[in-house]
Motif scaffolding. Structure first.
Motif, PDB file in Angstrom:
ATOM      1  N   CYS A 133       0.856  -1.181   0.000  1.00 39.40           N
ATOM      2  CA  CYS A 133       0.000   0.000   0.000  1.00 39.40           C
ATOM      3  C   CYS A 133       0.895   1.234   0.000  1.00 39.40           C
TER       4      CYS A 133
ATOM      5  N   ARG B 176       0.209   4.228   0.495  1.00 42.84           N
ATOM      6  CA  ARG B 176      -0.148   5.239   1.502  1.00 42.84           C
ATOM      7  C   ARG B 176       0.411   4.907   2.875  1.00 42.84           C
ATOM      8  N   CYS B 177       0.133   3.674   3.357  1.00 39.16           N
ATOM      9  CA  CYS B 177       0.523   3.356   4.739  1.00 39.16           C
ATOM     10  C   CYS B 177       1.697   2.378   4.822  1.00 39.16           C
TER      11      CYS B 177
HETATM   12 ZN   LIG Z   1      -2.757   1.416   3.381  1.00 39.35          ZN
END
Ligand SMILES: [Zn+2]
Length: 123
Positions: free
Chosen positions: A26, A28-29
């Motif tokens: 991911c 984003r995280c």
């Molecule tokens: Zn994420």
């Protein structure tokens, strides 16, 4: 999630082993998700690296010993007093043999008459 490649750390016998892996990341995280076959592959590779690092027999070497003795996995396991699936898990790279069992496998490989002795003892 996007496909990524990198080295992941896995504990083998309480020791950190870094092995290459493909996984979903991911952006984003930073969460990492391994698909089932990737997780299996990572386990196998980490165990192979651990065996090499500690000078233990590889899965192929264990299979070669057993083949040369003409024993199937279950029979060798029984002769060595192991659980029925233990040899199969070692050869598939799902578990790692102990140092003591590694020595015993080499003994069976190198000392003539070992299998006859084990057969007599197991009878
Ligand atoms: Zn994420």
């Amino acid at each position: 999630m996007r496909e990524a490649r990198g080295r992941l750390s896995l504990p083998i016998n309480g020791e950190k082993v870094l092995a290459p892996a493909t996984y979903l990341l991911c952006p984003r995280c930073g969460e990492i998700v391994l698909r089932a076959h990737e997780a299996r592959r990572l386990d196998e590779d980490a165990i192979a690296i651990y065996r090499k690092r500690h000078g233990l027999l590889s899965a192929d070497e264990m299979r070669a010993i057993r083949d040369r003795l003409g024993l199937n996995q279950a029979t060798l396991a029984r002769l060595l007093g192991l659980g029925a699936n233990t040899i199969s898990r070692w050869e598939a790279g799902r578990n790692v043999q102990s140092v003591a069992m590694d020595i015993l496998l080499r003994l069976v490989r190198d000392v003539p008459g070992s299998v006859a002795y084990l057969r007599k003892r197991a009878a």
